[in-house]
Design a protein around this motif. Structure first.
Motif, PDB file in Angstrom:
ATOM      1  N   ARG A 245       1.622 -15.986   3.448  1.00  0.00           N
ATOM      2  CA  ARG A 245       1.250 -15.312   2.199  1.00  0.00           C
ATOM      3  C   ARG A 245       0.791 -16.322   1.145  1.00  0.00           C
ATOM      4  NH1 ARG A 245      -1.022 -10.897  -0.121  1.00  0.00           N
ATOM      5  NH2 ARG A 245      -0.210 -10.593  -2.217  1.00  0.00           N
TER       6      ARG A 245
ATOM      7  N   ASP B 165     -10.089  -6.543  -6.517  1.00  0.00           N
ATOM      8  CA  ASP B 165      -9.275  -6.012  -5.424  1.00  0.00           C
ATOM      9  C   ASP B 165      -7.929  -6.740  -5.317  1.00  0.00           C
ATOM     10  OD1 ASP B 165      -8.923  -4.087  -3.453  1.00  0.00           O
ATOM     11  OD2 ASP B 165      -9.627  -5.423  -1.858  1.00  0.00           O
ATOM     12  N   VAL B 166      -7.273  -6.917  -6.462  1.00  0.00           N
ATOM     13  CA  VAL B 166      -6.002  -7.632  -6.529  1.00  0.00           C
ATOM     14  C   VAL B 166      -4.895  -6.720  -6.007  1.00  0.00           C
ATOM     15  CG1 VAL B 166      -4.319  -8.734  -8.063  1.00  0.00           C
ATOM     16  CG2 VAL B 166      -6.786  -9.034  -8.465  1.00  0.00           C
ATOM     17  N   LYS B 167      -4.271  -7.154  -4.920  1.00  0.00           N
ATOM     18  CA  LYS B 167      -3.196  -6.379  -4.307  1.00  0.00           C
ATOM     19  C   LYS B 167      -1.942  -7.233  -4.251  1.00  0.00           C
ATOM     20  CE  LYS B 167      -5.814  -3.137  -1.515  1.00  0.00           C
ATOM     21  NZ  LYS B 167      -7.206  -3.447  -1.757  1.00  0.00           N
ATOM     22  N   GLY B 168      -0.887  -6.715  -4.834  1.00  0.00           N
ATOM     23  CA  GLY B 168       0.396  -7.403  -4.823  1.00  0.00           C
ATOM     24  C   GLY B 168       0.722  -8.002  -6.174  1.00  0.00           C
ATOM     25  N   LYS B 169       1.962  -7.823  -6.590  1.00  0.00           N
ATOM     26  CA  LYS B 169       2.399  -8.377  -7.879  1.00  0.00           C
ATOM     27  C   LYS B 169       2.331  -9.898  -7.869  1.00  0.00           C
ATOM     28  CE  LYS B 169       4.462  -5.387 -10.917  1.00  0.00           C
ATOM     29  NZ  LYS B 169       5.240  -5.402 -12.135  1.00  0.00           N
TER      30      LYS B 169
ATOM     31  N   TYR C  72       0.148 -11.799  -6.426  1.00  0.00           N
ATOM     32  CA  TYR C  72      -1.252 -12.137  -6.654  1.00  0.00           C
ATOM     33  C   TYR C  72      -1.608 -11.942  -8.132  1.00  0.00           C
ATOM     34  CZ  TYR C  72      -6.348 -11.898  -5.435  1.00  0.00           C
ATOM     35  OH  TYR C  72      -7.704 -12.088  -5.325  1.00  0.00           O
ATOM     36  N   GLN C  73      -1.244 -10.782  -8.669  1.00  0.00           N
ATOM     37  CA  GLN C  73      -1.548 -10.474 -10.066  1.00  0.00           C
ATOM     38  C   GLN C  73      -0.936 -11.508 -11.006  1.00  0.00           C
ATOM     39  OE1 GLN C  73      -3.565  -8.062 -11.445  1.00  0.00           O
ATOM     40  NE2 GLN C  73      -3.142  -9.154 -13.348  1.00  0.00           N
TER      41      GLN C  73
END
Length: 168
Positions: free
Chosen positions: A98, A111-115, A117-118
């Protein structure tokens, strides 16, 4: 502690470049703070903090290979470097996978997926907007287009002011 060993390894990686080392430490601390305030579970927090520490690991290899450290080259060169270092330090395979993926996407803002990542994006922008001396329009645009977490927005407003009240 594993994170301290990783920090020391990144200090060695960026030896002679205090600006890069300090950038990494700032991104790490903002990511840690935002993740904790957003209530990430322990595994996701570990991934976030680890990614924040190594997020720019691709800069040096990109500069050596291409004479440039553009965002896309960092995303290209960073994952193998992160994977090697994290494996050497004994990180679990799922964490390595990851984190390597996050390193390979930390300059991709769609296309930001996942906290994790954000929050990594928000932490990096909190530091870059200041370090790069960005103007008010860029700061305002970044707030509107990037920031999604309540903790990240709060820290942003404390640092830069209310986006809708910024003068040109």
């Amino acid at each position: 502690m594993k994170q301290n060993r990783l920090l020391q390894a990144m200090f060695a990686h960026d030896r002679g470049d205090p600006k890069r080392i300090q950038h990494m430490l700032k991104v790490y601390q903002f990511a840690k703070l935002i993740g904790e305030e957003e209530g990430l579970e322990a595994g996701e927090q570990l991934i976030l903090e680890t990614a924040a520490i190594v997020h720019d690991i691709g800069i040096r290899p990109a500069e050596e290979r291409y004479g440039s450290c553009s965002g896309k080259l960092q995303e290209q060169e960073g994952p193998p470097e992160a994977q090697r270092l994290l494996t050497e330090l004994g990180y679990d395979k799922d964490v390595v996978q990851r984190v390597s993926w996050l390193v390979g996407h930390h300059h991709t803002y769609t296309d930001v997926k996942g906290k994790d990542y954000q929050i990594l994006l928000e932490a990096d922008f909190l530091v870059n907007l200041f370090e790069d001396g960005c103007g008010r329009e860029m700061i305002r645009h970044t707030y509107r287009s990037i920031f999604r977490t309540e903790a990240g927005k709060r820290i942003f407003r404390i640092m830069f002011g209310e986006p809708d009240r910024m003068e040109e």
